[in-house]
Write a protein that holds these residues in place. Structure first.
Motif, PDB file in Angstrom:
ATOM      1  N   GLU A   1       3.961   5.782  -5.132  1.00  0.00           N
ATOM      2  CA  GLU A   1       4.254   5.527  -6.544  1.00  0.00           C
ATOM      3  C   GLU A   1       5.703   5.100  -6.743  1.00  0.00           C
ATOM      4  O   GLU A   1       6.416   5.606  -7.614  1.00  0.00           O
TER       5      GLU A   1
ATOM      6  N   ARG B   1       8.585   2.338  -7.729  1.00  0.00           N
ATOM      7  CA  ARG B   1       8.715   1.178  -8.604  1.00  0.00           C
ATOM      8  C   ARG B   1       9.882   0.286  -8.200  1.00  0.00           C
ATOM      9  O   ARG B   1       9.942  -0.876  -8.533  1.00  0.00           O
TER      10      ARG B   1
ATOM     11  N   SER C   1       0.833  -1.204   0.000  1.00  0.00           N
ATOM     12  CA  SER C   1       0.000   0.000   0.000  1.00  0.00           C
ATOM     13  C   SER C   1       0.875   1.263   0.000  1.00  0.00           C
ATOM     14  O   SER C   1       0.602   2.223  -0.717  1.00  0.00           O
TER      15      SER C   1
ATOM     16  N   LYS D   1       3.905   1.495  -1.153  1.00  0.00           N
ATOM     17  CA  LYS D   1       4.551   1.618  -2.461  1.00  0.00           C
ATOM     18  C   LYS D   1       3.585   2.225  -3.489  1.00  0.00           C
ATOM     19  O   LYS D   1       3.983   3.052  -4.296  1.00  0.00           O
ATOM     20  N   ARG D   2       2.313   1.801  -3.419  1.00  0.00           N
ATOM     21  CA  ARG D   2       1.308   2.350  -4.348  1.00  0.00           C
ATOM     22  C   ARG D   2       1.105   3.841  -4.083  1.00  0.00           C
ATOM     23  O   ARG D   2       1.105   4.667  -4.978  1.00  0.00           O
ATOM     24  N   ARG D   3       0.963   4.159  -2.787  1.00  0.00           N
ATOM     25  CA  ARG D   3       0.691   5.551  -2.407  1.00  0.00           C
ATOM     26  C   ARG D   3       1.848   6.466  -2.822  1.00  0.00           C
ATOM     27  O   ARG D   3       1.636   7.561  -3.318  1.00  0.00           O
TER      28      ARG D   3
END
Lengths: 520, 245
Positions: free
Chosen positions: A131, A133, A125, A127-129
């Motif tokens: 962004e 890679r 979560s 990493k998604r928030r």
């Protein structure tokens, strides 16, 4: 007290409005004062070791960042260890990042993701928030600007030492190099074209792609490429094309075979055209020629710049490192801290008495400035101590004597030169040629670097060769160990003084005052 | 001269009240116990740094008890009428009350300096610069607390009301604004004004952080002194208002 009788409601309202106006005026002045102070401020670092005083180079970088629109993110994927050393490392790093955030007017932000408490989903979560890679391992620090990401591990911020272990067996964090690394990462993120470093191949050199304990994979890829933003390649230079033009820095690392005539010809062409060459040698196990003619071609080439590598191995008992072997601490005289640095040359100017750069199995470099081309300057950058340091010839040679002691008229007495820089402009060109040679490559191999190898010298040399002197910062700061494990007796004493004695003193003082007043 | 006489009177008045000793005893008990726990848990000679955050909170509780009686008691007992008609200006009254209460707070804090000495005695090496900066921060935030408490005390004749109101205001500035700063980033009007930064700027807890690290930042000093100045100014205006209300 009530208002005078002649004051009507209107008069009172008038006074109230006047007071409200005064309050608004004072509030406005105070806001203006704070607004001004937020723009022109000073931070005075009162800590004993000036832990939070950022260097001039960092402040310059932060000034540029704070006046631009770019946003930089720093994310620490934190996982603690059983010693508590990582917590201490994180605390120090967090303080540093807070300084960067403050000085950049919030352009640089940071976040710590505690891996153990957020779990796998929490990490995904985050990493998604954010962004992100990049893949990461525990205690990796990811720097991000737009789509560009760079990674460094927290352990690279610190020097560790296993001697003088605390009662709980905690490794001590002896030095802190965070500022240099963080600033370099920020600069690397803002670079348009990466500087290209080409490592020579074909002479059984230590490979930058080798992930085995004897390779330079960690230094080349983790530090130079991922952290500092250099582009790393391997090339053979003996072909008809020689050294490609796009190569900014050529690196020769501990070859085991001599260079051919074709190699030398292209090497000379490269240098005469303003080339920049990094050379790391080793004593190595095949030190079998006491006259140092191990690689006649390569050493002969270095000799034309007044640098003469010797066929010895350096011992320095005064600065030998200590190792933890099981329960025992042992010393190895061939692995030692460098005792002296030149304080004027760009590569070593920022080194202090506390700078920890180690060598392991180094050979001596002798210099003869008279042999250098006209207009070239040869400078000794690093030396061993003078007391119990010497360069032993034939230590692992054909006679296999392994004397491990100084032999007059055979061995080289200290202090011994361990790193040299040469620079100048070749005839017919206007571009400055630069050459850096260090007598050791082993301290930076994968198996040694994480333990006690400090890349500062080699890294500064690469920055100098790449004409990035502005990235050379004050080196590691000494990390003062303030760990305090109380014994039961000390714990009891602290409790009696702080929790019992002082409050009782307040009661006693109060009681005395009360009795005194009562008797009066 | 009137100011010094009045300030001395305010300061010594604390020592005639058993309440002052009770406050000081509990203050030292709380801080001593916390310091002892921090030293054990952190195993670090610089436990003073963590203690500073705790003291910022402890002062939110204790300083309202110190300031509640400053003007509220005078108002309730009727001595305020005498005071404001005496040959001493309102500014001098406010300053005397402020420095009297602040001096008592400093005196209450002073024994905690022995903690550093105690750490030395057991072989620790605390950072003296950090300790000095921490106390500088604590002094400034205490001064801000006292000025707010003094102003609130000037608004009411009830000491309990003054104490509770002061606590609520200090709690808001020390804690609640920290939460607001965290959530302000999600506010829709965030694009025009950097609200998190504004709220963070006035948040007492944030302003104290640098001192805890050993850094004296002029922005923090200016901010706390501004709060002191505003508190004193409002107190003076509150005293003056009795003449025209």
């Amino acid at each position: 007290m009530s208002a005078p009788a002649m004051w009507g409601t209107r008069a009172r309202l008038g006074v109230a409005a006047n007071v409200a106006g005064q309050v608004a005026f004072v509030v406005a002045i105070l806001i203006a004062l704070n607004w001004l102070s937020a723009r022109r401020y000073r931070r005075v670092d009162l800590t004993d070791d000036v832990s939070y005083t950022l260097g001039g180079k960092t402040l310059g970088v932060l000034e540029k960042i704070s006046s631009a629109d770019d946003r930089y993110q720093v994310v620490v994927f934190f996982a603690p260890d059983e010693y508590g050393a990582w917590e201490a490392a994180l605390a120090r790093t967090r303080d540093l990042l807070e300084e960067y955030r403050t000085r950049s007017n919030g352009r640089i932000t940071y976040e710590v993701v505690p891996l153990l408490s957020v779990g796998r989903e929490g990490v995904a979560s985050a990493k998604r928030r954010l962004e992100l890679r990049s893949e990461f391992t525990a205690n990796d620090v990811i720097f991000k600007k737009g789509d560009v990401e760079r990674t460094v591990n927290l352990k690279e911020f610190f020097g560790q030492e296993w001697e003088d272990m605390g009662p709980r067996g905690t490794p001590r964090l002896t030095s802190f190099n965070g500022e240099s690394i963080v600033t370099a990462m920020l600069v690397a993120l803002s670079q348009e074209r990466p500087i290209r470093i080409a490592f020579t191949a074909g002479h059984e050199e230590i490979s930058p792609d080798d992930a085995e304990p004897t390779g330079w994979g960690a230094f080349a890829h983790q530090i130079l490429e991922k952290r500092e933003g250099y582009a790393i390649t391997r090339i053979e230079i003996g072909g008809v094309n020689g050294v490609p033009k796009e190569v900014d820095v050529l690196a020769i690392v501990s070859p085991r075979r001599d260079f051919s005539e074709a190699d030398l010809r292209n090497l000379r062409l490269f240098m005469e055209g303003g080339g920049r060459l990094f050379v790391a040698l080793d004593a190595g196990p095949e030190v079998d020629d006491p006259n140092g003619k191990r690689f006649p071609n390569l050493f002969g080439f270095l000799g034309t710049y007044g640098i003469e590598p010797q066929g010895d191995i350096v011992f320095d008992e005064d600065n030998a490192l200590q190792f933890l072997q099981g329960e025992r601490i042992s010393r190895d005289k061939t692995a030692f801290r460098i005792a002296w640095f030149d304080r004027e040359h760009a590569v070593t100017r920022k080194f202090t008495a506390d700078t920890e750069v180690t060598m392991a199995g180094a050979c001596t470099l002798m210099i003869d400035p008279g042999r250098a081309p006209e207009g070239f300057r040869v400078v000794e950058l690093a030396k061993s101590s003078s007391g119990k340091a010497y360069g032993e010839r034939g230590y692992l040679g054909s006679d296999k004597t392994q004397r491990d002691r100084f032999t007059p008229n055979v061995d080289i007495p200290g202090p011994l030169t361990l790193a040299v820089a040469a620079s100048g402009t070749a005839k017919g060109t206007t571009v400055e040629t630069r050459l850096f040679v260090m007598g050791d490559a082993t301290a930076l191999v994968n198996g040694v670097l994480p333990q006690f190898g400090r890349p500062d010298l080699a890294l500064n040399a690469i920055r100098w060769l790449a004409k990035q002197e502005h990235l050379i910062q004050e080196s590691s700061k000494r990390n003062v160990d303030r760990t305090l494990h109380l014994t039961a007796a000390q714990d009891g004493w602290i409790f009696r003084v702080c929790v019992l004695f002082l409050p009782l003193m307040a009661i006693a003082f109060g009681g005395t005052m009360w009795l005194t007043r009562r008797s009066q | 001269m009137n100011f010094f006489v009045q300030a001395r009177r305010e300061f010594t008045a604390f020592f005639y009240s058993p309440m002052a000793y009770i406050i000081a005893t509990f203050y030292l008990l709380f801080t001593g116990f916390t310091f002892w726990i921090l030293l054990k848990n952190e195993a670090n000679a610089n436990a003073m740094r963590s203690l500073l955050s705790f003291l910022g909170f402890i002062h939110v509780i204790f300083i309202p008890m110190v300031t509640m009686r400053l003007l509220a008691e005078e108002r309730k007992s009727g001595t305020l009428e005498m005071l404001v008609t005496a040959p001493i200006s309102d500014v001098e009254i406010a300053l005397a009350k402020f420095f009297g209460a602040l001096s008592f707070t400093v005196l209450m804090m002073a024994p905690t300096l022995l903690y550093t000495w105690a750490v030395h005695k057991v072989g620790g090496h605390p950072d003296h610069g950090l300790t000095g900066a921490s106390y500088t921060g604590l002094l400034l935030i205490s001064a801000a607390y006292v000025s707010i408490g003094l102003f609130i005390s000037s608004l009411t004749a009830n000491q309990i009301v003054a104490a509770i109101l002061t606590f609520v205001v200090l709690f808001t500035f020390y804690f609640l604004l920290g939460f607001v700063a965290g959530s302000a980033a999600a506010l829709p009007f965030n694009e025009k004004v950097d609200w998190p930064a504004v709220v963070n700027y006035v948040h007492f807890g944030s302003r104290l952080q640098a001192f805890g690290k050993g850094i004296v930042d002029t922005r923090d000093v200016v901010y706390f002194l501004s709060v002191v100045a505003l508190g004193l100014f409002l107190t003076v205006k509150s005293l003056e208002s009795r003449r025209w209300r």
